[in-house]
Motif scaffolding. Structure first.
Motif, PDB file in Angstrom:
ATOM      1  N   ALA A   1      -9.169   2.705  -8.135  1.00  0.00           N
ATOM      2  CA  ALA A   1      -8.627   3.286  -6.912  1.00  0.00           C
ATOM      3  C   ALA A   1      -9.345   2.679  -5.716  1.00  0.00           C
ATOM      4  N   ARG A   2      -8.592   2.489  -4.649  1.00  0.00           N
ATOM      5  CA  ARG A   2      -9.127   1.951  -3.396  1.00  0.00           C
ATOM      6  C   ARG A   2      -8.679   2.859  -2.261  1.00  0.00           C
TER       7      ARG A   2
ATOM      8  N   THR B   1       0.826  -1.192   0.000  1.00  0.00           N
ATOM      9  CA  THR B   1       0.000   0.000   0.000  1.00  0.00           C
ATOM     10  C   THR B   1       0.867   1.252   0.000  1.00  0.00           C
ATOM     11  N   PRO B   2       0.739   2.078  -1.027  1.00  0.00           N
ATOM     12  CA  PRO B   2       1.496   3.327  -1.048  1.00  0.00           C
ATOM     13  C   PRO B   2       0.938   4.292   0.004  1.00  0.00           C
TER      14      PRO B   2
ATOM     15  N   TRP C   1     -11.970  22.534  -7.207  1.00  0.00           N
ATOM     16  CA  TRP C   1     -10.555  22.328  -7.526  1.00  0.00           C
ATOM     17  C   TRP C   1      -9.940  21.435  -6.460  1.00  0.00           C
ATOM     18  N   ALA C   2      -8.858  20.785  -6.826  1.00  0.00           N
ATOM     19  CA  ALA C   2      -8.164  19.875  -5.905  1.00  0.00           C
ATOM     20  C   ALA C   2      -6.687  19.830  -6.264  1.00  0.00           C
ATOM     21  N   MET C   3      -5.868  19.513  -5.258  1.00  0.00           N
ATOM     22  CA  MET C   3      -4.459  19.268  -5.499  1.00  0.00           C
ATOM     23  C   MET C   3      -4.146  17.876  -4.958  1.00  0.00           C
ATOM     24  N   VAL C   4      -3.471  17.089  -5.778  1.00  0.00           N
ATOM     25  CA  VAL C   4      -3.185  15.688  -5.473  1.00  0.00           C
ATOM     26  C   VAL C   4      -1.672  15.472  -5.508  1.00  0.00           C
ATOM     27  N   ILE C   5      -1.174  14.742  -4.516  1.00  0.00           N
ATOM     28  CA  ILE C   5       0.231  14.342  -4.494  1.00  0.00           C
ATOM     29  C   ILE C   5       0.267  12.821  -4.473  1.00  0.00           C
ATOM     30  N   GLY C   6       1.201  12.261  -5.213  1.00  0.00           N
ATOM     31  CA  GLY C   6       1.347  10.805  -5.263  1.00  0.00           C
ATOM     32  C   GLY C   6       2.076  10.261  -4.056  1.00  0.00           C
ATOM     33  N   SER C   7       2.779   9.172  -4.240  1.00  0.00           N
ATOM     34  CA  SER C   7       3.537   8.546  -3.156  1.00  0.00           C
ATOM     35  C   SER C   7       4.816   9.310  -2.839  1.00  0.00           C
ATOM     36  N   SER C   8       5.201  10.215  -3.721  1.00  0.00           N
ATOM     37  CA  SER C   8       6.353  11.087  -3.468  1.00  0.00           C
ATOM     38  C   SER C   8       5.981  12.488  -3.947  1.00  0.00           C
ATOM     39  N   ARG C   9       6.800  13.450  -3.561  1.00  0.00           N
ATOM     40  CA  ARG C   9       6.549  14.845  -3.953  1.00  0.00           C
ATOM     41  C   ARG C   9       6.869  15.089  -5.430  1.00  0.00           C
ATOM     42  N   ASP C  10       7.334  14.069  -6.137  1.00  0.00           N
ATOM     43  CA  ASP C  10       7.610  14.190  -7.574  1.00  0.00           C
ATOM     44  C   ASP C  10       6.374  13.951  -8.429  1.00  0.00           C
ATOM     45  N   TYR C  11       5.258  13.645  -7.790  1.00  0.00           N
ATOM     46  CA  TYR C  11       3.988  13.440  -8.497  1.00  0.00           C
ATOM     47  C   TYR C  11       2.967  14.398  -7.923  1.00  0.00           C
TER      48      TYR C  11
ATOM     49  N   PHE D   1      -0.032  -3.462  -9.136  1.00  0.00           N
ATOM     50  CA  PHE D   1       0.911  -2.382  -8.864  1.00  0.00           C
ATOM     51  C   PHE D   1       0.144  -1.091  -8.611  1.00  0.00           C
ATOM     52  N   TYR D   2       0.335  -0.523  -7.423  1.00  0.00           N
ATOM     53  CA  TYR D   2      -0.412   0.661  -7.004  1.00  0.00           C
ATOM     54  C   TYR D   2       0.494   1.862  -6.832  1.00  0.00           C
ATOM     55  N   GLY D   3      -0.081   3.022  -7.118  1.00  0.00           N
ATOM     56  CA  GLY D   3       0.569   4.294  -6.835  1.00  0.00           C
ATOM     57  C   GLY D   3      -0.311   5.075  -5.872  1.00  0.00           C
ATOM     58  N   GLY D   4       0.294   6.001  -5.161  1.00  0.00           N
ATOM     59  CA  GLY D   4      -0.456   6.816  -4.214  1.00  0.00           C
ATOM     60  C   GLY D   4      -1.266   7.894  -4.911  1.00  0.00           C
ATOM     61  N   TYR D   5      -2.413   8.197  -4.353  1.00  0.00           N
ATOM     62  CA  TYR D   5      -3.293   9.272  -4.826  1.00  0.00           C
ATOM     63  C   TYR D   5      -3.821   9.944  -3.566  1.00  0.00           C
ATOM     64  N   ASN D   6      -3.200  11.064  -3.196  1.00  0.00           N
ATOM     65  CA  ASN D   6      -3.506  11.739  -1.944  1.00  0.00           C
ATOM     66  C   ASN D   6      -4.022  13.142  -2.217  1.00  0.00           C
ATOM     67  N   VAL D   7      -5.292  13.377  -1.937  1.00  0.00           N
ATOM     68  CA  VAL D   7      -5.854  14.714  -2.098  1.00  0.00           C
ATOM     69  C   VAL D   7      -5.392  15.524  -0.900  1.00  0.00           C
ATOM     70  N   VAL D   8      -4.588  16.563  -1.164  1.00  0.00           N
ATOM     71  CA  VAL D   8      -3.986  17.348  -0.084  1.00  0.00           C
ATOM     72  C   VAL D   8      -4.574  18.747   0.028  1.00  0.00           C
ATOM     73  N   ALA D   9      -5.350  19.150  -0.956  1.00  0.00           N
ATOM     74  CA  ALA D   9      -6.061  20.433  -0.917  1.00  0.00           C
ATOM     75  C   ALA D   9      -7.332  20.252  -1.736  1.00  0.00           C
ATOM     76  N   LEU D  10      -8.445  20.766  -1.199  1.00  0.00           N
ATOM     77  CA  LEU D  10      -9.735  20.567  -1.865  1.00  0.00           C
ATOM     78  C   LEU D  10     -10.646  21.750  -1.566  1.00  0.00           C
ATOM     79  N   ASP D  11     -11.179  22.326  -2.621  1.00  0.00           N
ATOM     80  CA  ASP D  11     -12.148  23.412  -2.477  1.00  0.00           C
ATOM     81  C   ASP D  11     -13.377  22.899  -1.733  1.00  0.00           C
ATOM     82  N   GLU D  12     -13.936  23.717  -0.862  1.00  0.00           N
ATOM     83  CA  GLU D  12     -15.103  23.276  -0.079  1.00  0.00           C
ATOM     84  C   GLU D  12     -16.292  22.917  -0.959  1.00  0.00           C
ATOM     85  N   ASN D  13     -16.340  23.453  -2.188  1.00  0.00           N
ATOM     86  CA  ASN D  13     -17.404  23.128  -3.137  1.00  0.00           C
ATOM     87  C   ASN D  13     -16.965  22.094  -4.173  1.00  0.00           C
ATOM     88  N   TYR D  14     -15.808  21.489  -3.945  1.00  0.00           N
ATOM     89  CA  TYR D  14     -15.274  20.448  -4.842  1.00  0.00           C
ATOM     90  C   TYR D  14     -15.120  20.963  -6.274  1.00  0.00           C
TER      91      TYR D  14
END
Length: 180
Positions: free
Chosen positions: A87-88, A15-16, A121-131, A106-119
């Motif tokens: 995605a899980r 699990t990433p 816009w969003a910002m997503v970071i993977g398993s590393s800061r390079d994604y 084979f899984y990669g990370g999908y982490n929503v790290v910023a999200l507009d309260e009205n959905y």
């Protein structure tokens, strides 16, 4: 050698996680997140390199997984490319930490790290800061939202100099229209 291959296979299927020090959005509602998102910006990666007009569409499945369809236009080949994955949730569905697979186990990370309260816009970071991806319900974002997300990314340790924007912010279009 067989032991090394086994360890590599197990780590590829593990699990990433979000990168150290990165907090994901809590109170996440996958039903509100579902639908089509435009990729406004990204840190370029091998599986999207050269693609334009990229979108991601998320659909909740009956088994609480999420169907992911990524689509982008390849201007060199003059064709659309599409990839479908699943995605899980890594933990609870109200935490925006997911793992996504387009290639079997084979899984990669999908982490929503910023999200507009009205959905919107969003910002997503993977398993590393390079994604990193900045997504929007519309093809462009206003300047103030773009600047806000860049500052948040910088504060999370992302090299914002690597971020490539797909389209200029909304206000720039308006300024260009006035000049012509």
């Amino acid at each position: 050698m067989a032991a090394l291959v086994g360890v590599l296979a197990l780590s590829a299927c593990s699990t990433p996680r979000a990168p150290e020090g990165i907090r994901v959005v809590t109170g996440f509602d996958v039903n509100r997140y579902a639908g089509q998102w435009h990729e406004v910006a990204r840190i370029d990666n091998r599986f999207e390199r050269g693609l334009t007009r990229t979108t991601a569409t998320y659909t909740l499945n009956d088994d609480n997984t999420v169907k992911v369809v990524n689509r982008g236009y390849d201007p060199v080949r003059q064709e659309w490319k599409e990839a479908e994955g699943t995605a899980r949730f890594v933990d609870s569905p109200d935490r925006a930490a997911l793992k996504v697979s387009f290639f079997g186990p084979f899984y990669g990370g999908y982490n929503v790290v910023a999200l507009d309260e009205n959905y919107q816009w969003a910002m997503v970071i993977g398993s590393s800061r390079d994604y990193l991806w900045i997504l929007s319900r519309t093809p462009t974002l206003p300047w103030h939202v773009r600047d806000h997300l860049l500052e948040r990314a910088r504060a999370m340790g992302v090299d914002v100099g690597k971020i490539v924007f797909a389209a200029p912010p909304v206000e720039q279009h308006a300024r260009q229209a006035v000049r012509t």
